[in-house]
Design a protein around this motif. Structure first.
Motif, PDB file in Angstrom:
ATOM      1  N   ALA A 144      -3.539  -4.518 -10.789  1.00  0.00           N
ATOM      2  CA  ALA A 144      -3.199  -5.816 -10.226  1.00  0.00           C
ATOM      3  C   ALA A 144      -2.946  -5.645  -8.732  1.00  0.00           C
ATOM      4  N   ALA A 145      -3.124  -6.715  -7.969  1.00  0.00           N
ATOM      5  CA  ALA A 145      -3.056  -6.637  -6.506  1.00  0.00           C
ATOM      6  C   ALA A 145      -1.680  -6.228  -5.993  1.00  0.00           C
ATOM      7  N   ASN A 146      -0.628  -6.458  -6.779  1.00  0.00           N
ATOM      8  CA  ASN A 146       0.713  -6.134  -6.294  1.00  0.00           C
ATOM      9  C   ASN A 146       1.082  -4.673  -6.498  1.00  0.00           C
ATOM     10  N   CYS A 147       0.179  -3.870  -7.032  1.00  0.00           N
ATOM     11  CA  CYS A 147       0.432  -2.437  -7.187  1.00  0.00           C
ATOM     12  C   CYS A 147       0.334  -1.760  -5.822  1.00  0.00           C
ATOM     13  N   HIS A 148       1.298  -0.896  -5.493  1.00  0.00           N
ATOM     14  CA  HIS A 148       1.265  -0.196  -4.208  1.00  0.00           C
ATOM     15  C   HIS A 148       0.048   0.720  -4.143  1.00  0.00           C
ATOM     16  N   ASP A 149      -0.557   0.797  -2.960  1.00  0.00           N
ATOM     17  CA  ASP A 149      -1.780   1.590  -2.775  1.00  0.00           C
ATOM     18  C   ASP A 149      -1.656   3.010  -3.314  1.00  0.00           C
ATOM     19  N   SER A 150      -0.496   3.627  -3.120  1.00  0.00           N
ATOM     20  CA  SER A 150      -0.355   5.054  -3.400  1.00  0.00           C
ATOM     21  C   SER A 150      -0.122   5.380  -4.873  1.00  0.00           C
ATOM     22  N   LYS A 151       0.235   4.392  -5.675  1.00  0.00           N
ATOM     23  CA  LYS A 151       0.635   4.672  -7.058  1.00  0.00           C
ATOM     24  C   LYS A 151      -0.441   5.374  -7.875  1.00  0.00           C
ATOM     25  N   PRO A 152      -1.726   4.966  -7.806  1.00  0.00           N
ATOM     26  CA  PRO A 152      -2.758   5.634  -8.627  1.00  0.00           C
ATOM     27  C   PRO A 152      -3.351   6.888  -7.999  1.00  0.00           C
ATOM     28  N   LEU A 153      -2.785   7.401  -6.906  1.00  0.00           N
ATOM     29  CA  LEU A 153      -3.417   8.506  -6.180  1.00  0.00           C
ATOM     30  C   LEU A 153      -3.720   9.701  -7.077  1.00  0.00           C
ATOM     31  N   THR A 163      -9.954   3.610  -4.612  1.00  0.00           N
ATOM     32  CA  THR A 163     -11.211   4.354  -4.594  1.00  0.00           C
ATOM     33  C   THR A 163     -11.074   5.683  -3.871  1.00  0.00           C
ATOM     34  N   VAL A 164     -11.722   6.703  -4.425  1.00  0.00           N
ATOM     35  CA  VAL A 164     -11.845   7.986  -3.733  1.00  0.00           C
ATOM     36  C   VAL A 164     -13.328   8.224  -3.482  1.00  0.00           C
ATOM     37  N   ASP A 221      -7.447  13.209 -10.324  1.00  0.00           N
ATOM     38  CA  ASP A 221      -7.777  13.837 -11.603  1.00  0.00           C
ATOM     39  C   ASP A 221      -9.084  13.283 -12.154  1.00  0.00           C
ATOM     40  N   LYS A 222      -9.272  11.978 -12.065  1.00  0.00           N
ATOM     41  CA  LYS A 222     -10.493  11.346 -12.577  1.00  0.00           C
ATOM     42  C   LYS A 222     -11.720  11.836 -11.812  1.00  0.00           C
ATOM     43  N   ALA A 223     -11.561  12.034 -10.498  1.00  0.00           N
ATOM     44  CA  ALA A 223     -12.683  12.489  -9.671  1.00  0.00           C
ATOM     45  C   ALA A 223     -12.925  13.984  -9.791  1.00  0.00           C
ATOM     46  N   GLY A 248      -8.543  23.531  -2.973  1.00  0.00           N
ATOM     47  CA  GLY A 248      -9.185  23.843  -1.704  1.00  0.00           C
ATOM     48  C   GLY A 248      -9.778  22.628  -1.020  1.00  0.00           C
ATOM     49  N   THR A 249      -9.915  21.524  -1.746  1.00  0.00           N
ATOM     50  CA  THR A 249     -10.426  20.283  -1.169  1.00  0.00           C
ATOM     51  C   THR A 249      -9.329  19.609  -0.361  1.00  0.00           C
ATOM     52  N   ARG A 250      -9.685  19.018   0.768  1.00  0.00           N
ATOM     53  CA  ARG A 250      -8.703  18.283   1.560  1.00  0.00           C
ATOM     54  C   ARG A 250      -8.822  16.798   1.272  1.00  0.00           C
ATOM     55  N   VAL A 251      -7.704  16.172   0.961  1.00  0.00           N
ATOM     56  CA  VAL A 251      -7.647  14.747   0.663  1.00  0.00           C
ATOM     57  C   VAL A 251      -7.104  14.002   1.872  1.00  0.00           C
ATOM     58  N   HIS A 252      -7.898  13.048   2.381  1.00  0.00           N
ATOM     59  CA  HIS A 252      -7.476  12.239   3.522  1.00  0.00           C
ATOM     60  C   HIS A 252      -7.038  10.859   3.048  1.00  0.00           C
ATOM     61  N   ALA A 253      -5.927  10.384   3.589  1.00  0.00           N
ATOM     62  CA  ALA A 253      -5.425   9.053   3.244  1.00  0.00           C
ATOM     63  C   ALA A 253      -4.504   8.587   4.364  1.00  0.00           C
TER      64      ALA A 253
END
Length: 351
Positions: A222-231, A207-208, A236-238, A243-248
């Motif tokens: 699936a739950a075994n996907c690493h958190d960072s893979k869909p970043l 989620t973003v 892009d979807k959002a 100029g926007t800062r992304v925090h993670a």
């Protein structure tokens, strides 16, 4: 406008400041109804009766989530007995209420059409007209949704018999593979993952959110996907703008992501991660601490969804259905936060 006796009775018996009535006044449902009609607009039901409007069924799904993540059967019962819900759905006392099977088919239809992300976008556009959503920064994280359809026993396997007369065939090697035997009732698209030392079976909700914690976009894996893979897909979807800062957190730290954010003109708010023989500097530690203080909003979003909607447990089977559940929760959460927190939402300075 003329009002019949049943509508007058429902109006008289419902409190003016009710949450559902306030939501009804906040949102212009026309564009949502139009978007739903592109995927669900039957003229009649299975037995030839006039079909229920898609907007009515959509509101029923939201109502179920707002009341703690109810089953379709419980939503049907509530629509038959709760006057506030009846008024929100636009039903009169003499009207028939859609049964749970109609609600299930509606959800399935929109899930198959991939319509849920577009509905979230329309909801967010309406929220923006109230000056609530902000775009100066965003925060990314992932949360696990538990599947109830987990294996009851350890998986077992069968070996496809080797046939010597097929050794020269191109597909012979594939025919001799070891395959896992599917267990009845198990969600075959969910996966196991270790979380805090415990094995969990299910999906991940990537989620973003914006600076207020309102959900901008969701990816489901699936739950075994690493958190960072869909970043990058999430950003892009959002529609995250330059100029926007992304925090993670540090799970998203990689050279690939640093380069990708730079190429998009997006500011890097990802925590630094120590590597072997190279501990973090004092400045990096301070930077990580500052990022932690601002990215709490995404953790608050997950926590609120769990408390309010029972979001940790999935009632449905399959990745697409899990994604529909995640998006419905996002819409329900954004609307609830918008209604109850308009005076509290403030744009904060970014790091």
């Amino acid at each position: 406008m003329n009002m019949n006796f049943s509508e007058l009775d429902v109006s008289r018996r419902t409190r003016k400041g009710n949450f559902l009535k306030q939501i009804d006044q906040l949102i212009d449902w026309a564009p949502i109804e139009k978007a739903i009609a592109r995927h669900y607009a039957p003229a009649s039901d299975a037995v030839g009766r006039p079909a229920y409007p898609g907007l009515l069924l959509f509101k029923m799904l939201l109502t179920g989530i707002w009341h703690g993540g109810l089953s379709d059967e419980a939503v049907e019962d509530m629509a038959n007995s709760n006057l506030h819900v009846m008024r929100f759905l636009g039903l009169y006392l003499e009207d028939d209420v859609p049964d749970h099977s109609v609600l299930s088919r509606f959800r399935t239809r929109l899930t198959a059409a991939g319509a849920w992300d577009g509905l979230l976008t329309i909801i967010n556009e309406q929220i923006q007209t109230h000056g609530i959503m902000v775009t100066q920064g965003c925060h990314v994280d992932a949360s696990i949704t538990h599947s109830q359809r987990k294996p009851k026993i350890k998986p077992f396997y069968e070996v496809v018999n080797d046939r010597e007369d097929r050794d020269d065939e191109a597909d012979a090697q594939a025919a001799m593979r070891v395959i896992e035997v599917t267990q009845p009732g198990v969600d075959t698209e969910a996966r196991w993952v270790k979380k805090s030392g415990k094995s969990v079976f299910g999906y991940k909700q990537h989620t973003v959110v914006d600076d207020n914690g309102l959900v901008m976009a969701v990816e489901t894996t699936a739950a075994n996907c690493h958190d960072s893979k869909p970043l990058l897909t999430l950003l892009d979807k959002a529609g995250i703008e330059p100029g926007t800062r992304v925090h993670a957190d540090k799970a998203y730290c990689s050279q690939k992501h640093r380069d990708a954010l730079k190429s998009r003109g997006i500011k890097n708010g990802i925590q630094d991660k120590a590597v072997k023989n190279k501990p973090l500097t004092r400045r990096q530690l301070q930077r990580n601490s500052l990022i932690t203080k601002v990215r709490y909003v995404v953790e608050r979003t997950f926590g609120s969804q769990t408390r309010w909607f029972g979001s940790k447990v999935l009632r449905y089977c399959g990745n697409a259905s899990a994604h529909a559940w995640h998006i419905l929760q996002a819409m329900a959460y954004n609307l609830r936060r918008t209604l109850h927190g308009q005076s509290q939402f403030q744009v904060r300075l970014m790091i």
